[in-house]
Design an enzyme around this catalytic site. Structure first.
Site, PDB file in Angstrom:
ATOM      1  N   GLU A  37       0.849  -1.197   0.000  1.00 45.42           N
ATOM      2  CA  GLU A  37       0.000   0.000   0.000  1.00 45.42           C
ATOM      3  C   GLU A  37       0.888   1.251   0.000  1.00 45.42           C
ATOM      4  O   GLU A  37       1.947   1.271   0.647  1.00 45.42           O
ATOM      5  CB  GLU A  37      -0.888  -0.053   1.252  1.00 45.42           C
ATOM      6  CG  GLU A  37      -1.742   1.146   1.553  1.00 45.42           C
ATOM      7  CD  GLU A  37      -2.858   1.436   0.557  1.00 45.42           C
ATOM      8  OE1 GLU A  37      -2.582   1.391  -0.647  1.00 45.42           O
ATOM      9  OE2 GLU A  37      -3.983   1.738   0.998  1.00 45.42           O
ATOM     10  N   ASP A  38       0.469   2.278  -0.722  1.00 42.14           N
ATOM     11  CA  ASP A  38       1.258   3.509  -0.752  1.00 42.14           C
ATOM     12  C   ASP A  38       1.212   4.245   0.583  1.00 42.14           C
ATOM     13  O   ASP A  38       2.236   4.598   1.140  1.00 42.14           O
ATOM     14  CB  ASP A  38       0.790   4.437  -1.900  1.00 42.14           C
ATOM     15  CG  ASP A  38      -0.717   4.702  -1.894  1.00 42.14           C
ATOM     16  OD1 ASP A  38      -1.445   4.050  -1.111  1.00 42.14           O
ATOM     17  OD2 ASP A  38      -1.183   5.549  -2.680  1.00 42.14           O
ATOM     18  N   ASP A  70      -3.858   6.242   5.843  1.00 42.09           N
ATOM     19  CA  ASP A  70      -4.349   7.472   6.460  1.00 42.09           C
ATOM     20  C   ASP A  70      -5.267   7.076   7.620  1.00 42.09           C
ATOM     21  O   ASP A  70      -4.826   6.937   8.758  1.00 42.09           O
ATOM     22  CB  ASP A  70      -5.053   8.307   5.377  1.00 42.09           C
ATOM     23  CG  ASP A  70      -5.566   9.635   5.876  1.00 42.09           C
ATOM     24  OD1 ASP A  70      -5.382   9.943   7.055  1.00 42.09           O
ATOM     25  OD2 ASP A  70      -6.172  10.377   5.084  1.00 42.09           O
ATOM     26  N   THR A  71      -6.544   6.832   7.338  1.00 33.48           N
ATOM     27  CA  THR A  71      -7.439   6.385   8.411  1.00 33.48           C
ATOM     28  C   THR A  71      -7.297   4.880   8.661  1.00 33.48           C
ATOM     29  O   THR A  71      -7.679   4.384   9.722  1.00 33.48           O
ATOM     30  CB  THR A  71      -8.913   6.641   8.033  1.00 33.48           C
ATOM     31  OG1 THR A  71      -9.218   5.879   6.868  1.00 33.48           O
ATOM     32  CG2 THR A  71      -9.169   8.112   7.774  1.00 33.48           C
ATOM     33  N   THR A 114      -9.577   1.827   4.411  1.00 33.47           N
ATOM     34  CA  THR A 114      -9.504   1.106   3.131  1.00 33.47           C
ATOM     35  C   THR A 114      -8.866  -0.273   3.346  1.00 33.47           C
ATOM     36  O   THR A 114      -9.380  -1.298   2.911  1.00 33.47           O
ATOM     37  CB  THR A 114      -8.671   1.910   2.106  1.00 33.47           C
ATOM     38  OG1 THR A 114      -9.240   3.202   1.964  1.00 33.47           O
ATOM     39  CG2 THR A 114      -8.611   1.220   0.764  1.00 33.47           C
ATOM     40  N   ASP A 123      -1.236  10.771  -5.865  1.00 31.17           N
ATOM     41  CA  ASP A 123      -1.733  11.900  -6.650  1.00 31.17           C
ATOM     42  C   ASP A 123      -2.622  12.842  -5.847  1.00 31.17           C
ATOM     43  O   ASP A 123      -3.077  12.512  -4.749  1.00 31.17           O
ATOM     44  CB  ASP A 123      -2.545  11.387  -7.835  1.00 31.17           C
ATOM     45  CG  ASP A 123      -3.923  10.895  -7.410  1.00 31.17           C
ATOM     46  OD1 ASP A 123      -3.997  10.163  -6.404  1.00 31.17           O
ATOM     47  OD2 ASP A 123      -4.909  11.274  -8.052  1.00 31.17           O
ATOM     48  N   ARG A 155       1.638  12.103  -9.866  1.00 28.00           N
ATOM     49  CA  ARG A 155       2.017  10.711  -9.594  1.00 28.00           C
ATOM     50  C   ARG A 155       3.449  10.413 -10.007  1.00 28.00           C
ATOM     51  O   ARG A 155       4.110   9.571  -9.435  1.00 28.00           O
ATOM     52  CB  ARG A 155       1.110   9.744 -10.361  1.00 28.00           C
ATOM     53  CG  ARG A 155      -0.265   9.552  -9.752  1.00 28.00           C
ATOM     54  CD  ARG A 155      -0.910   8.281 -10.299  1.00 28.00           C
ATOM     55  NE  ARG A 155      -2.346   8.286 -10.153  1.00 28.00           N
ATOM     56  CZ  ARG A 155      -3.005   7.952  -9.045  1.00 28.00           C
ATOM     57  NH1 ARG A 155      -2.344   7.579  -7.968  1.00 28.00           N
ATOM     58  NH2 ARG A 155      -4.321   7.983  -9.010  1.00 28.00           N
TER      59      ARG A 155
HETATM   60  P1  IMP Z   1      -7.354   5.433   4.234  1.00 32.04           P
HETATM   61  O1  IMP Z   1      -8.485   4.485   3.945  1.00 32.04           O
HETATM   62  O2  IMP Z   1      -7.857   6.680   4.916  1.00 32.04           O
HETATM   63  O3  IMP Z   1      -6.229   4.793   5.009  1.00 32.04           O
HETATM   64  O4  IMP Z   1      -6.823   5.963   2.851  1.00 32.04           O
HETATM   65  C1  IMP Z   1      -5.935   5.223   2.073  1.00 32.04           C
HETATM   66  C2  IMP Z   1      -5.940   5.665   0.632  1.00 32.04           C
HETATM   67  O5  IMP Z   1      -6.285   7.050   0.492  1.00 32.04           O
HETATM   68  C3  IMP Z   1      -4.533   5.529   0.053  1.00 32.04           C
HETATM   69  O6  IMP Z   1      -4.382   4.286  -0.580  1.00 32.04           O
HETATM   70  C4  IMP Z   1      -4.467   6.671  -0.933  1.00 32.04           C
HETATM   71  O7  IMP Z   1      -4.992   6.265  -2.177  1.00 32.04           O
HETATM   72  C5  IMP Z   1      -5.383   7.714  -0.353  1.00 32.04           C
HETATM   73  N1  IMP Z   1      -4.639   8.722   0.439  1.00 32.04           N
HETATM   74  C6  IMP Z   1      -4.692   8.905   1.769  1.00 32.04           C
HETATM   75  N2  IMP Z   1      -3.893   9.924   2.146  1.00 32.04           N
HETATM   76  C7  IMP Z   1      -3.325  10.389   1.010  1.00 32.04           C
HETATM   77  C8  IMP Z   1      -2.365  11.427   0.740  1.00 32.04           C
HETATM   78  O8  IMP Z   1      -1.869  12.154   1.624  1.00 32.04           O
HETATM   79  N3  IMP Z   1      -2.006  11.586  -0.561  1.00 32.04           N
HETATM   80  C9  IMP Z   1      -2.494  10.808  -1.574  1.00 32.04           C
HETATM   81  N4  IMP Z   1      -3.380   9.836  -1.361  1.00 32.04           N
HETATM   82  C10 IMP Z   1      -3.798   9.616  -0.078  1.00 32.04           C
END
Ligand code: IMP
Length: 181
Positions: free
Chosen positions: A99-100, A103-104, A107, A159, A165
């Site tokens: 995974e790149d 954040d939360t 996903t 992105d 990207r």
């Molecule tokens: P989560 O579900 O909040 O953990 O979000 C994960 C997904 O949101 C990552 O796979 C990214 O695609 C996108 N994302 C979250 N934060 C960023 C950021 O700072 N820059 C770019 N994409 C982000």
């Protein structure tokens, strides 16, 4: 729309290169005698995936999934729809989810739940970036590149509204410009 101002460098290409190499060495050590399958989450992980798999000194397999998240542009709802599913069977395989950025964590929680239903032999997470805040990821992150502040980042595959990207480094955008792609 492309943000008016460009990103500011947060992590240089060389620093990323060195860290990804170390992550690959850790994976090489941990999976001796195995043939893991790297499972990349598109689109953000595609550059990290390409560099990570070349840093692993083992015969590895790769596959990809793409998901879209329901929610606002800034926040993930955690309810994700799989728009591209696996093409390989992962039953009884050692899976490393690539995974790149976390954040939360919502996903990944959702994806891991659906991957576990396919009964892999093992499942570990490799994330290049983890935002340093209380995320809700319910699984350990075995391989982590960098912990960063809670700011919106772009580059090295990530992105903002489909821009940046292809930057070879990771940069931050001002918060008012920070929208998810
Ligand atoms: P989560 O579900 O909040 O953990 O979000 C994960 C997904 O949101 C990552 O796979 C990214 O695609 C996108 N994302 C979250 N934060 C960023 C950021 O700072 N820059 C770019 N994409 C982000």
């Amino acid at each position: 729309m492309k943000p008016e101002r460009g990103p500011e460098e947060l992590i240089s290409a060389m620093t990323i290169h060195n860290r990804v190499k170390e992550m690959g060495q850790m994976i090489t050590k941990d999976y001796q005698g195995e043939r893991p399958i790297l499972l990349g989450l598109l689109k953000g992980s595609f550059i990290f995936m390409a560099d990570l798999c070349r840093s692993i000194d083992l015969d590895t397999d790769v596959d990809f999934m793409e998901v879209t998240s329901y929610g606002t542009q800034q926040t993930s709802s955690g309810i994700v729809r799989i728009v591209k599913d696996l093409t390989e069977s992962i039953t009884d395989r050692h899976v490393i989810l690539v995974e790149d950025i976390i954040d939360t964590g919502l996903t990944l929680n959702h994806i891991i739940g659906s991957i576990q239903l396919k009964k892999p032999a093992s499942l570990k997470v490799a994330a290049l970036l983890v935002k340093y805040k209380k995320h809700n990821l319910q699984y350990p992150i075995e391989y982590m590149g960098f912990e960063i502040e809670d700011r919106f980042v772009v580059g090295y595959g990530m992105d903002a509204s489909h821009h940046f990207r292809n930057l070879p480094w990771i940069g931050t955008l001002d918060s008012e410009q920070s929208v998810r792609g």
